[in-house]
Design an enzyme around this catalytic site. Sequence first.
Site, PDB file in Angstrom:
ATOM      1  N   ARG A 202       0.819  -1.221   0.000  1.00 53.19           N
ATOM      2  CA  ARG A 202       0.000   0.000   0.000  1.00 53.19           C
ATOM      3  C   ARG A 202       0.848   1.263   0.000  1.00 53.19           C
ATOM      4  NH1 ARG A 202      -5.437  -0.626   1.281  1.00 53.19           N
ATOM      5  NH2 ARG A 202      -6.080  -2.623   0.481  1.00 53.19           N
TER       6      ARG A 202
ATOM      7  N   ARG B 189      -3.176   6.772   1.071  1.00 58.16           N
ATOM      8  CA  ARG B 189      -3.641   7.966   1.774  1.00 58.16           C
ATOM      9  C   ARG B 189      -2.649   8.588   2.747  1.00 58.16           C
ATOM     10  NH1 ARG B 189      -9.112   5.166   3.534  1.00 58.16           N
ATOM     11  NH2 ARG B 189      -7.582   3.483   3.485  1.00 58.16           N
TER      12      ARG B 189
ATOM     13  N   ARG C  43      -6.783  12.349  -4.927  1.00 58.50           N
ATOM     14  CA  ARG C  43      -8.053  11.749  -4.509  1.00 58.50           C
ATOM     15  C   ARG C  43      -9.124  12.792  -4.188  1.00 58.50           C
ATOM     16  NH1 ARG C  43     -11.263   9.453  -3.515  1.00 58.50           N
ATOM     17  NH2 ARG C  43     -11.369   7.887  -1.885  1.00 58.50           N
TER      18      ARG C  43
ATOM     19  N   ASP D 168      -6.716  -2.413  -7.604  1.00 62.05           N
ATOM     20  CA  ASP D 168      -7.234  -3.109  -6.421  1.00 62.05           C
ATOM     21  C   ASP D 168      -7.461  -4.564  -6.772  1.00 62.05           C
ATOM     22  OD1 ASP D 168      -8.309  -2.395  -3.559  1.00 62.05           O
ATOM     23  OD2 ASP D 168      -9.682  -3.883  -4.381  1.00 62.05           O
TER      24      ASP D 168
ATOM     25  N   TYR E  13     -15.057 -11.598  -0.539  1.00 59.89           N
ATOM     26  CA  TYR E  13     -15.755 -10.346  -0.861  1.00 59.89           C
ATOM     27  C   TYR E  13     -16.970 -10.590  -1.748  1.00 59.89           C
ATOM     28  CZ  TYR E  13     -11.911  -7.618   1.120  1.00 59.89           C
ATOM     29  OH  TYR E  13     -10.991  -7.077   1.972  1.00 59.89           O
TER      30      TYR E  13
HETATM   31  O1  CP3 Z   1       0.116   0.624  -3.143  1.00 58.28           O
HETATM   32  C1  CP3 Z   1      -0.366  -0.508  -3.313  1.00 58.28           C
HETATM   33  O2  CP3 Z   1      -0.200  -1.445  -2.525  1.00 58.28           O
HETATM   34  C2  CP3 Z   1      -1.101  -0.775  -4.632  1.00 58.28           C
HETATM   35  C3  CP3 Z   1      -2.504  -0.693  -4.626  1.00 58.28           C
HETATM   36  C4  CP3 Z   1      -3.419  -1.635  -3.851  1.00 58.28           C
HETATM   37  C5  CP3 Z   1      -4.683  -1.208  -3.374  1.00 58.28           C
HETATM   38  N1  CP3 Z   1      -5.329  -2.285  -2.870  1.00 58.28           N
HETATM   39  C6  CP3 Z   1      -5.188   0.171  -3.470  1.00 58.28           C
HETATM   40  C7  CP3 Z   1      -6.306   0.600  -2.621  1.00 58.28           C
HETATM   41  C8  CP3 Z   1      -3.303  -2.998  -3.559  1.00 58.28           C
HETATM   42  C9  CP3 Z   1      -2.140  -3.948  -3.812  1.00 58.28           C
HETATM   43  C10 CP3 Z   1      -4.525  -3.404  -2.940  1.00 58.28           C
HETATM   44  C11 CP3 Z   1      -4.814  -4.787  -2.538  1.00 58.28           C
HETATM   45  C12 CP3 Z   1      -6.000  -5.066  -1.714  1.00 58.28           C
HETATM   46  N2  CP3 Z   1      -7.238  -4.479  -1.756  1.00 58.28           N
HETATM   47  C13 CP3 Z   1      -6.056  -6.109  -0.759  1.00 58.28           C
HETATM   48  C14 CP3 Z   1      -4.932  -7.063  -0.446  1.00 58.28           C
HETATM   49  C15 CP3 Z   1      -3.972  -6.517   0.550  1.00 58.28           C
HETATM   50  C16 CP3 Z   1      -4.512  -6.410   1.957  1.00 58.28           C
HETATM   51  O3  CP3 Z   1      -4.677  -5.257   2.405  1.00 58.28           O
HETATM   52  O4  CP3 Z   1      -4.739  -7.438   2.584  1.00 58.28           O
HETATM   53  C17 CP3 Z   1      -7.345  -6.101  -0.203  1.00 58.28           C
HETATM   54  C18 CP3 Z   1      -7.877  -7.023   0.878  1.00 58.28           C
HETATM   55  C19 CP3 Z   1      -8.088  -5.070  -0.853  1.00 58.28           C
HETATM   56  C20 CP3 Z   1      -9.517  -4.710  -0.636  1.00 58.28           C
HETATM   57  C21 CP3 Z   1      -9.658  -3.267  -0.256  1.00 58.28           C
HETATM   58  N3  CP3 Z   1      -9.560  -2.215  -1.142  1.00 58.28           N
HETATM   59  C22 CP3 Z   1      -9.924  -2.724   1.031  1.00 58.28           C
HETATM   60  C23 CP3 Z   1     -10.121  -3.545   2.292  1.00 58.28           C
HETATM   61  C24 CP3 Z   1      -9.985  -1.324   0.890  1.00 58.28           C
HETATM   62  C25 CP3 Z   1     -10.338  -0.264   1.926  1.00 58.28           C
HETATM   63  C26 CP3 Z   1      -9.448  -0.166   3.077  1.00 58.28           C
HETATM   64  C27 CP3 Z   1      -8.082   0.414   2.765  1.00 58.28           C
HETATM   65  O5  CP3 Z   1      -7.097  -0.206   3.164  1.00 58.28           O
HETATM   66  O6  CP3 Z   1      -7.989   1.491   2.152  1.00 58.28           O
HETATM   67  C28 CP3 Z   1      -9.719  -1.034  -0.470  1.00 58.28           C
HETATM   68  C29 CP3 Z   1      -9.645   0.309  -1.099  1.00 58.28           C
HETATM   69  C30 CP3 Z   1      -8.281   0.702  -1.575  1.00 58.28           C
HETATM   70  N4  CP3 Z   1      -7.464  -0.072  -2.330  1.00 58.28           N
HETATM   71  C31 CP3 Z   1      -7.637   1.956  -1.362  1.00 58.28           C
HETATM   72  C32 CP3 Z   1      -6.407   1.900  -2.013  1.00 58.28           C
HETATM   73  C33 CP3 Z   1      -5.375   2.977  -2.113  1.00 58.28           C
HETATM   74  C34 CP3 Z   1      -8.228   3.135  -0.607  1.00 58.28           C
HETATM   75  C35 CP3 Z   1      -9.070   3.935  -1.557  1.00 58.28           C
HETATM   76  C36 CP3 Z   1      -9.104   5.396  -1.191  1.00 58.28           C
HETATM   77  O7  CP3 Z   1      -8.229   6.137  -1.644  1.00 58.28           O
HETATM   78  O8  CP3 Z   1     -10.034   5.764  -0.469  1.00 58.28           O
END
Ligand code: CP3
Length: 343
Positions: free
Chosen positions: A26, A30, A39, A75, A150
Amino acid sequence: MTVLTPPLLAAMRGQPTPHTPVWIMRQAGRYLPEYRAIRAKTDFLTLTRTPELAAEVTLQPIRRFALDGAILFSDIMTPVEGMGVGVDFAPGPVIAQPIRTAADLARLHTLDPQRDVPYVLESIRIVRRELPAHVGLIGFAGAPFTLFCYLVSGKPSKEFGTARAFLQREPELSAQILDRLAESMTLYLRAQIDAGAQAVMLFDSWGGLLGRDDYARVALPPVRRILSALKDTGVPLIYFCNNSWTLLDFIADLPADVVGLDWRGTLSTARKHLRPDQAVQGNLDPAVLFAAPDVLAARVNALLDDAGPGRHVFNLGHGIWPETDPDAVARLVDLVHAHRPAR
Ligand code: CP3
């Protein structure tokens, strides 16, 4: 002219590196003011579907820190959308019509990456053009069981009880869903590699919710199928399963070149269970980025000493928290690069 292998990829292949490579799960997100600025003007879905913006956000942490790896900004649910099932982010994935019947499964078609997610492939091409040659680009997908959680529950959850009960109640339909996901994620990752991803990672965030028996019967076979199918690409294959410390004997038997670990155990322990040719990736507790600088330094050095030299990619044990101070990340990267093996 000799083009040197980026340290990230060398470490994954067990080749010598000048320092332990580091990237952060990640890392585009943010906690970075420059991400929040983008964003503020663009919602998350638009960001993932607009190659110029997705590439820009992928590159933000690379410009700010001396990271060895970039990870595509997208994502795990992005290809699921491409397969025909609507996903909203609030901020976690929400599915208005979860997959719970054979008719639901019919709405989830096999992914055709060029047709269904061309923007992901275009983002990869742009990033590869802009990325310095010493930084490796990682593509990724969700592991089938994690996507299943999911898709069936329809929203984020701590325990995914709805999905785990469904698995017990509807074993055959569950197997069909996992099958379709395995086939689609294989095609998805291969398309990412063809577009320029230099390593690929499967995120199994929820596989560790299962007991050993269900994990081995349900979650593991589709992961094996995906990794086996991608072996011929020659790019390093990374498997990260959160909460997998009781599952490492199964993971040691997978065709994964790199195994991601969460922070709950030590990397020296993981190495005892994994194959000698498997690299480890991890595993600092994301909370430790909130420690005083001298404590952070001591923790990073202890982790590196415990991991031992070679076949180690430094990372956090899970995604970086949005409240993290970017300066702590800069210090972390410098500490990892400055570390020399204890003698
Ligand atoms: O920088 C990176 O790692 C690349 C981008 C990336 C995102 N999601 C962007 C994202 C990656 C590799 C993921 C993987 C992801 N997404 C996983 C596997 C890794 C883990 O955390 O276990 C999972 C379970 C998700 C599902 C998901 N997507 C969740 C639970 C959430 C919300 C909570 C959170 O951590 O932000 C997202 C949304 C998401 N995916 C955001 C980002 C940057 C936030 C969106 C925003 O800007 O509001």
